[in-house]
Design an enzyme around this catalytic site. Structure first.
Site, PDB file in Angstrom:
ATOM      1  N   TRP A 186       0.873  -1.178   0.000  1.00  0.00           N
ATOM      2  CA  TRP A 186       0.000   0.000   0.000  1.00  0.00           C
ATOM      3  C   TRP A 186       0.914   1.233   0.000  1.00  0.00           C
ATOM      4  O   TRP A 186       1.832   1.326   0.823  1.00  0.00           O
ATOM      5  CB  TRP A 186      -0.879  -0.040   1.248  1.00  0.00           C
ATOM      6  CG  TRP A 186      -1.776   1.139   1.417  1.00  0.00           C
ATOM      7  CD1 TRP A 186      -2.602   1.683   0.469  1.00  0.00           C
ATOM      8  CD2 TRP A 186      -1.974   1.911   2.613  1.00  0.00           C
ATOM      9  NE1 TRP A 186      -3.297   2.740   1.010  1.00  0.00           N
ATOM     10  CE2 TRP A 186      -2.928   2.899   2.316  1.00  0.00           C
ATOM     11  CE3 TRP A 186      -1.437   1.864   3.898  1.00  0.00           C
ATOM     12  CZ2 TRP A 186      -3.358   3.832   3.258  1.00  0.00           C
ATOM     13  CZ3 TRP A 186      -1.862   2.776   4.830  1.00  0.00           C
ATOM     14  CH2 TRP A 186      -2.813   3.752   4.508  1.00  0.00           C
ATOM     15  N   ASP A 267      -0.502  -5.245   9.456  1.00  0.00           N
ATOM     16  CA  ASP A 267      -1.491  -4.248   9.065  1.00  0.00           C
ATOM     17  C   ASP A 267      -2.767  -5.016   8.730  1.00  0.00           C
ATOM     18  O   ASP A 267      -2.807  -5.779   7.763  1.00  0.00           O
ATOM     19  CB  ASP A 267      -0.980  -3.470   7.833  1.00  0.00           C
ATOM     20  CG  ASP A 267      -1.950  -2.380   7.403  1.00  0.00           C
ATOM     21  OD1 ASP A 267      -3.076  -2.338   7.942  1.00  0.00           O
ATOM     22  OD2 ASP A 267      -1.593  -1.583   6.519  1.00  0.00           O
ATOM     23  N   LYS A 303     -13.285  -0.565   6.202  1.00  0.00           N
ATOM     24  CA  LYS A 303     -13.914  -1.438   5.209  1.00  0.00           C
ATOM     25  C   LYS A 303     -14.921  -2.393   5.823  1.00  0.00           C
ATOM     26  O   LYS A 303     -16.056  -2.460   5.360  1.00  0.00           O
ATOM     27  CB  LYS A 303     -12.832  -2.237   4.455  1.00  0.00           C
ATOM     28  CG  LYS A 303     -12.313  -1.559   3.219  1.00  0.00           C
ATOM     29  CD  LYS A 303     -11.531  -0.289   3.445  1.00  0.00           C
ATOM     30  CE  LYS A 303     -10.190  -0.570   4.060  1.00  0.00           C
ATOM     31  NZ  LYS A 303      -9.315   0.633   4.099  1.00  0.00           N
TER      32      LYS A 303
HETATM   33  N1  PLA Z   1      -3.616  -0.371   5.398  1.00  0.00           N
HETATM   34  C1  PLA Z   1      -3.911  -0.829   4.170  1.00  0.00           C
HETATM   35  C2  PLA Z   1      -3.217  -2.041   3.676  1.00  0.00           C
HETATM   36  C3  PLA Z   1      -4.876  -0.172   3.398  1.00  0.00           C
HETATM   37  O1  PLA Z   1      -5.160  -0.642   2.192  1.00  0.00           O
HETATM   38  C4  PLA Z   1      -5.528   0.972   3.904  1.00  0.00           C
HETATM   39  C5  PLA Z   1      -6.526   1.724   3.079  1.00  0.00           C
HETATM   40  C6  PLA Z   1      -5.184   1.387   5.191  1.00  0.00           C
HETATM   41  C7  PLA Z   1      -4.224   0.690   5.912  1.00  0.00           C
HETATM   42  C8  PLA Z   1      -5.753   2.592   5.858  1.00  0.00           C
HETATM   43  O2  PLA Z   1      -7.088   2.746   5.842  1.00  0.00           O
HETATM   44  P1  PLA Z   1      -7.816   3.624   6.946  1.00  0.00           P
HETATM   45  O3  PLA Z   1      -6.856   4.635   7.433  1.00  0.00           O
HETATM   46  O4  PLA Z   1      -8.982   4.209   6.260  1.00  0.00           O
HETATM   47  O5  PLA Z   1      -8.218   2.670   7.995  1.00  0.00           O
HETATM   48  N2  PLA Z   1      -6.347   1.689   1.705  1.00  0.00           N
HETATM   49  C9  PLA Z   1      -7.352   2.286   0.786  1.00  0.00           C
HETATM   50  C10 PLA Z   1      -7.620   3.739   1.044  1.00  0.00           C
HETATM   51  C11 PLA Z   1      -8.664   1.550   0.897  1.00  0.00           C
HETATM   52  C12 PLA Z   1      -6.414   4.630   1.114  1.00  0.00           C
HETATM   53  O6  PLA Z   1      -5.501   4.533   0.305  1.00  0.00           O
HETATM   54  O7  PLA Z   1      -6.406   5.461   2.056  1.00  0.00           O
HETATM   55  C13 PLA Z   1      -6.819   2.068  -0.640  1.00  0.00           C
HETATM   56  O8  PLA Z   1      -7.528   2.424  -1.583  1.00  0.00           O
HETATM   57  O9  PLA Z   1      -5.727   1.509  -0.792  1.00  0.00           O
END
Ligand code: PLA
Length: 458
Positions: A186, A267, A303
Site C-alpha cells: 500500500w 497491518d 472497510k
Molecule cells: N492499510 C492498508 C493495507 C490499506 O489498504 C488501507 C486503506 C489502510 C491501511 C488505511 O485505511 P484507513 O486509514 O482508512 O483505515 N487503503 C485504501 C484507502 C482503501 C487509502 O488509500 O487510504 C486504498 O484504496 O488503498
C-alpha cells in the site's frame, strides 16, 4: 499573503510618485506627509513610505503531486463521461455503485442518538469498551494473551493513524531498527515510515511472471535483513496484489521471523472483508501470537464496518508479559497526546455497541458476508467476461486466485493510462483495480477496456 514592508524616506516630485503606484511589483503605501518644499517653482513633497514587496513566505513550498490513490477520486469527479467508473480507492459500493452504510450501523447510531450520549473527551487511549472489543475481534476473546493482560491496545485514527503511532513508537524505542515492507505494498506505508523517520527497505513479494507470490524471494529477503528488524505483513487481502501466503507459507514466514528475532508488524485493514469471516481473516495474526511472538497490529474498521470517515481503528502490541504491556501502553499514550490528544468517540461507540450486542454482532457478520460475496461475484463475472472476449488464450485465472477488494491486473502504467484516458476507467497506475467499486453490469465493459489496454498498448 505575507508582505515584506520596508520603510523608506524619499523626496520626489509629487507627480512622479503617482507613477510608482502602478508598479505591479511594488505597492507603495504612503505614510505621513512631512513637509512641502518649494524648489525652483516645483512643489516637492517629503514623505516617508512603507514599501510593500509582494513576496510570500511560502515561495519555497513546492506543489505536491496528487496522491496516487485519493488523487484518482479527484480526477474521476472531474470526468463528465457517462461511462466513467471509479476503481481507484478501495471503497465499497452497492450494485448500483452507490456508497453503502451498513444497516447495523444505522441501527446502532439510532440507539446512540436516543441514548443521548455526551461529547466529552475520551481518555488518550480511547474508549475502554472499544479497546476490549477490538482486541477480542482480532485475537479471539479467549486468547491467553488477552486473559493474561499481555496486549497493549490504544484506539487510533483508523488504520493509517494506528500505523503512524506504531511507527512513532518504533522511531522512539528502536531507533536503530528498520522496517521491511513488501514490494509492492500500500503506497502510504512508505509515507508513514518516512514521516516518522523510520528507515525501511523492501522484501520481494510479487512475481510478475506468475502474477503470484514470490515466496522464495520473500523468505530470502527477510532472512537477509539485520536481526531484530520489523517486518510489515498484511494480515489478509494483501494490498495491492490480492495475493496472500497459504497457511503453510505463513508457518514458514513465522519460522524465519522467529529465527531472526524480527518483530512482526501486521497491518489488518480488511478483517472479515476478505473471506467474509472475521476469524478466518485473523488466521495469520493468531498463528504468530500462538507461537509466543511479540508483535504489533494496526487495525481498521473502514472497510469491514464501512466506517471510512469515522476514522476508527487501533494499535495493538502483544507483549511477553502484562507488565511490559502496561509500560508499552503508557508510551503509546504519550506519543498520541501531542499528535492528536485523544481519538474521536463516534466510531468507537459504534464498534463497541455492535460487538457488545449478540444480535447486532450477528447482523454485522451477515452484512460483511454479503459485501465480501458481492466482491467475489464481480471477480468471477469479470474473469468470465475476460475469457469469453479475449481470443488470444491469455490465462486470466490469476484474477480468481486473488482475494479481497482489489485485483492486481498486471497492467503497466501506459496501459493503466489507456484505461483512464480512452475508457474512463479510473484506477491506480500500478494496475490495481478496486472490485468493490465494480458492478456486475459493468464487468463486460471493464473486460473490453482491459483486453484493449493489455493487447493494444505496450
Ligand atoms: N492499510 C492498508 C493495507 C490499506 O489498504 C488501507 C486503506 C489502510 C491501511 C488505511 O485505511 P484507513 O486509514 O482508512 O483505515 N487503503 C485504501 C484507502 C482503501 C487509502 O488509500 O487510504 C486504498 O484504496 O488503498
Amino acid at each position: 499573503m505575507a508582505s515584506n514592508v520596508a520603510s523608506v524616506a524619499i523626496s520626489a516630485p509629487s507627480a512622479s510618485l503617482a507613477s510608482l503606484r502602478g508598479n505591479p511589483k511594488q505597492r507603495i503605501g504612503f505614510g505621513k506627509k512631512h513637509a512641502d518644499l518649494l524648489f525652483k517653482g516645483k512643489v516637492f513633497t517629503r514623505v516617508s513610505m512603507a514599501v510593500t514587496v509582494n513576496s510570500s513566505h511560502f515561495e519555497g513550498v513546492t506543489m505536491a503531486p496528487p496522491d496516487p490513490i485519493l488523487g484518482v477520486s479527484e480526477a474521476f469527479k472531474a470526468d463528465t463521461s457517462d461511462l466513467k467508473l471509479n476503481l481507484g480507492v478501495g471503497a465499497y459500493r452497492t450494485e448500483e455503485l452507490q456508497p453503502y452504510v451498513l444497516n447495523v450501523v444505522k441501527k446502532v447510531e439510532k440507539l446512540m442518538l436516543e441514548g443521548g450520549e455526551n461529547k466529552e473527551y475520551l481518555p488518550i487511549e480511547g474508549l475502554a469498551a472499544f479497546n476490549k472489543a477490538t482486541a477480542d475481534l482480532l485475537l479471539g476473546a479467549d486468547n491467553p494473551v488477552i486473559k493474561e493482560g499481555r496486549v497493549a491496545t490504544v484506539q487510533g485514527l483508523s488504520g493509517t493513524g494506528s500505523l503512524r503511532v506504531a511507527a512513532a513508537f518504533i522511531q522512539r524505542y528502536f531507533p536503530d531498527s528498520k522496517v521491511l515492507i513488501s514490494s509492492p505494498t500500500w503506497g502510504n506505508h512508505r509515507n508513514i515510515f518516512n514521516d516518522a523517520s523510520v528507515p525501511w527497505s523492501e522484501y520481494r513479494y510479487y512475481d510478475p511472471r506468475t502474477v503470484g507470490l514470490d515466496f522464495d524471494g520473500m523468505v530470502t529477503d527477510i532472512k537477509a535483513a539485520p536481526d531484530g528488524s520489523f517486518v510489515l505483513l498484511h494480515g489478509c487481502a494483501h494490498n495491492p496484489t490480492g495475493i496472500d501466503p497459504t497457511p503453510e507459507q505463513w508457518e514458514k514466514i513465522a519460522d524465519v521471523i522467529q529465527e531472526k528475532n524480527h518483530i512482526p508488524f501486521f497491518d489488518v485493514a480488511y478483517q472479515g472483508f476478505a473471506s467474509g469471516s472475521l476469524d478466518e481473516d485473523a488466521f495469520s495474526v493468531r498463528l504468530f501470537v500462538k507461537r509466543g511472538m511479540e508483535l504489533f497490529v494496526a487495525q481498521s474498521y473502514s472497510k469491514n464496518l464501512g466506517l471510512y470517515a469515522e476514522r476508527i481503528g487501533a494499535t495493538n502490541v502483544v507483549c511477553s508479559s502484562s507488565e511490559a504491556a502496561v509500560r508499552v501502553k503508557s508510551q503509546l499514550k504519550r506519543l498520541a497526546r501531542p499528535m492528536y490528544s485523544n481519538p474521536p468517540v463516534h466510531g468507537a461507540r459504534i464498534v463497541a455497541n455492535v460487538v457488545g450486542d449478540p444480535n447486532l454482532f450477528s447482523e454485522w457478520k451477515e452484512e460483511m458476508e454479503i459485501m465480501a460475496g458481492r466482491i467475489k461475484n464481480v471477480r468471477q463475472r469479470l474473469y468470465e467476461n475476460l475469457i469469453q472476449k479475449d481470443k488470444t488464450g491469455k490465462d486470466w485465472s490469476f484474477i480468481l486466485k486473488q482475494i479481497g477488494m482489489f485485483s492486481y491486473t498486471g497492467l503497466n502504467k501506459a496501459q493503466s493510462d489507456n484505461m483512464t484516458n480512452k475508457w474512463h476507467v479510473y484506477m491506480t497506475k500500478d494496475g490495481r483495480i478496486s472490485l468493490a467499486g465494480l458492478s456486475l453490469a459493468k464487468c463486460e465493459y471493464l473486460a473490453d477496456a482491459i483486453i484493449d489496454s493489455f493487447h493494444n498498448v505496450s
